[in-house]
Design an enzyme around this catalytic site. Structure first.
Site, PDB file in Angstrom:
ATOM      1  N   LEU A 205       0.870  -1.190   0.000  1.00 11.00           N
ATOM      2  CA  LEU A 205       0.000   0.000   0.000  1.00 11.00           C
ATOM      3  C   LEU A 205       0.891   1.219   0.000  1.00 11.00           C
ATOM      4  O   LEU A 205       1.814   1.288   0.811  1.00 11.00           O
ATOM      5  CB  LEU A 205      -0.817   0.087   1.301  1.00 11.00           C
ATOM      6  CG  LEU A 205      -1.836  -0.968   1.648  1.00 11.00           C
ATOM      7  CD1 LEU A 205      -2.377  -0.677   3.053  1.00 11.00           C
ATOM      8  CD2 LEU A 205      -2.970  -0.947   0.636  1.00 11.00           C
ATOM      9  N   HIS A 206       0.653   2.150  -0.876  1.00  4.17           N
ATOM     10  CA  HIS A 206       1.423   3.396  -0.770  1.00  4.17           C
ATOM     11  C   HIS A 206       0.724   4.598  -1.366  1.00  4.17           C
ATOM     12  O   HIS A 206       1.173   5.715  -1.206  1.00  4.17           O
ATOM     13  CB  HIS A 206       2.792   3.236  -1.428  1.00  4.17           C
ATOM     14  CG  HIS A 206       2.720   3.235  -2.923  1.00  4.17           C
ATOM     15  ND1 HIS A 206       2.353   2.140  -3.643  1.00  4.17           N
ATOM     16  CD2 HIS A 206       2.928   4.223  -3.823  1.00  4.17           C
ATOM     17  CE1 HIS A 206       2.352   2.439  -4.931  1.00  4.17           C
ATOM     18  NE2 HIS A 206       2.698   3.697  -5.074  1.00  4.17           N
ATOM     19  N   ARG A 207      -0.372   4.370  -2.066  1.00  7.17           N
ATOM     20  CA  ARG A 207      -0.997   5.504  -2.761  1.00  7.17           C
ATOM     21  C   ARG A 207      -1.587   6.484  -1.771  1.00  7.17           C
ATOM     22  O   ARG A 207      -2.210   6.078  -0.772  1.00  7.17           O
ATOM     23  CB  ARG A 207      -2.117   5.018  -3.669  1.00  7.17           C
ATOM     24  CG  ARG A 207      -1.605   4.151  -4.729  1.00  7.17           C
ATOM     25  CD  ARG A 207      -2.264   4.375  -6.052  1.00  7.17           C
ATOM     26  NE  ARG A 207      -1.450   3.707  -7.027  1.00  7.17           N
ATOM     27  CZ  ARG A 207      -0.648   4.307  -7.888  1.00  7.17           C
ATOM     28  NH1 ARG A 207      -0.579   5.614  -7.944  1.00  7.17           N
ATOM     29  NH2 ARG A 207       0.075   3.601  -8.704  1.00  7.17           N
ATOM     30  N   ASP A 284      -2.274  -1.667  -3.853  1.00  5.59           N
ATOM     31  CA  ASP A 284      -2.843  -0.506  -4.548  1.00  5.59           C
ATOM     32  C   ASP A 284      -1.868   0.004  -5.609  1.00  5.59           C
ATOM     33  O   ASP A 284      -2.060   1.079  -6.166  1.00  5.59           O
ATOM     34  CB  ASP A 284      -3.234   0.610  -3.566  1.00  5.59           C
ATOM     35  CG  ASP A 284      -2.048   1.216  -2.836  1.00  5.59           C
ATOM     36  OD1 ASP A 284      -0.922   0.691  -2.954  1.00  5.59           O
ATOM     37  OD2 ASP A 284      -2.248   2.233  -2.142  1.00  5.59           O
TER      38      ASP A 284
END
Ligand code: UD1
Length: 363
Positions: A205-207, A284
């Site tokens: 996850l990083h968005r 994501d």
């Protein structure tokens, strides 16, 4: 001799630069200058990718670093303009959809340098994503648009880009994956994590849209904790996400020791090894949707939209949303069913060569 400057800034750019640089180096009539904007700078976000993937040492690192997005873009524009005024190329090549891509497209356009955009035409149709704006601007300003698939061509044509500027070449990230697949460190990475077999999943996850809104982040983490009751989940945590998780208290114990295991960001070969042996991936990321398609690993995309729509029809990708109500049924289904794969045309490892050949033929 044709002089090409390739601008890179963030982790996924380095992966793509690996195959692009190699393809250009095979053609003596092309000379490449690699410029690193410095958007990503930690060794585990940048340096290790250069070393593992044989990306040449950049001719210059603009050292821009982190800040608000506008600050980062503005500083990249200023530094890159200085660089391009001193070393003007025949073609300025950009990749992907990060802030470095946007900034380079603006500078190249203002200086009247021929612009080539690699991975053009991808659209999620969600303008809340910073990357979507970057894609639209980079494509509108570029002279040559290298696309990954037919849907990207159609998107560009709908936006009024003339057909003669569009060159469908395939996917350069796939080139790199296929070149390095045999070196992936499946056993070593499993051993270091104490995993005995393939009975695990991976989370990334990083968005900003997922992690910067604490209510969205909490929903996703709740779903992951629930999913981890069924399957060990390994979660290499991006620095942005680490900060948001800590600030939001979304994961009180940071889950270490539990079945949702947070680990530091991984190098390319370690992550590829981990991914290649996994039962599924929850992410994501955009790039991972393409990589899992090649690896034949089910990908549950924790978003409501994707720019890689081709991986929904030709790959292993399913949109799973960002709430426990949407994620958990797709997760349960992925554990049971087999995802069929029908690889997108031209995702064959030769996209970078097609790009290099096109660069040679440009007037
Ligand atoms: C950027 C890209 C995103 C891409 C991702 C890959 C944009 C708008 N976003 O997001 O499309 O998928 O890279 O990772 O360009 N940080 C560090 N060390 C680093 C780099 C960043 O600690 O080496 C931290 C900083 O606190 C920084 C934050 O991560 O503020 C976010 O970094 P940034 O480059 O702004 O965006 P990403 O989330 O990495």
């Amino acid at each position: 001799m044709k002089n090409i400057t390739l601008v890179v800034g963030a982790r996924p750019n380095f992966v793509k630069a690996s195959s692009l640089c190699a393809a250009v180096a095979r053609r003596p009539a092309l000379r490449l200058r690699l410029v690193h904007t410095g958007q990503h700078y930690d060794d585990n976000m940048a340096g290790v990718f250069f070393r593992e993937l044989g990306v040449p040492e950049p001719a210059v690192n603009l050292g821009v670093g982190s800040g608000t997005q506008s600050w980062q873009i503005a500083n990249t524009i200023l530094e890159l303009e200085r660089e391009l005024l001193s070393n003007r190329p025949d073609v300025l090549m950009t990749v992907g959809d990060v802030n470095a891509t946007l900034a380079a497209s603006i500078v190249g356009s203002k200086l009247g340098i021929s612009l080539a955009h690699v991975e053009a035409g991808l659209r999620s149709w969600d303008r809340r994503m910073s990357e979507e704006g970057n894609r639209v601007v980079a494509d509108a300003l570029s002279d040559v648009l290298f696309t990954t698939s037919a849907d990207a061509d159609e998107n560009l044509l709908k936006e009024g880009i003339p057909a003669h500027r569009i060159v469908r070449v395939g996917n350069v990230m796939v080139d790199t994956l296929l070149r390095f697949r045999s070196e992936a460190r499946t056993l070593a990475v499993r051993e270091s994590l104490g995993i005995a077999d393939s009975n695990y999943g991976i989370v990334t996850l990083h968005r900003a849209e997922t992690v910067d809104d604490s209510s969205v982040l909490k929903g996703v983490i709740e779903a992951l904790q629930e999913a981890a009751r069924e399957l060990l989940l390994i979660f290499p945590v991006h620095p942005r996400t680490k900060a948001r998780i800590e600030a939001s208290g979304a994961l009180p114990s940071c889950a270490n020791g539990g079945n949702l295991r947070l680990v530091p960001p991984m190098s390319y070969l370690s992550f590829l090894g981990l991914m290649g042996g996994a039962r599924l991936v929850l992410t994501d990321s955009g790039g991972i949707q393409a990589e899992t398609t090649i690896l034949g690993i089910p990908c549950l995309t924790l978003r409501d939209s994707t720019e890689y729509t081709i991986t929904l029809s030709h790959g292993t990708n399913r949109l799973a949303g960002t709430t426990p109500e949407t994620i958990l049924p797709v997760f349960a289904d992925a554990l049971k069913s087999k995802f069929s794969v029908d690889l997108p045309p031209l995702w064959d490892g030769l996209a970078s060569d097609r790009i290099a050949e096109t660069l040679l033929s440009l007037g």
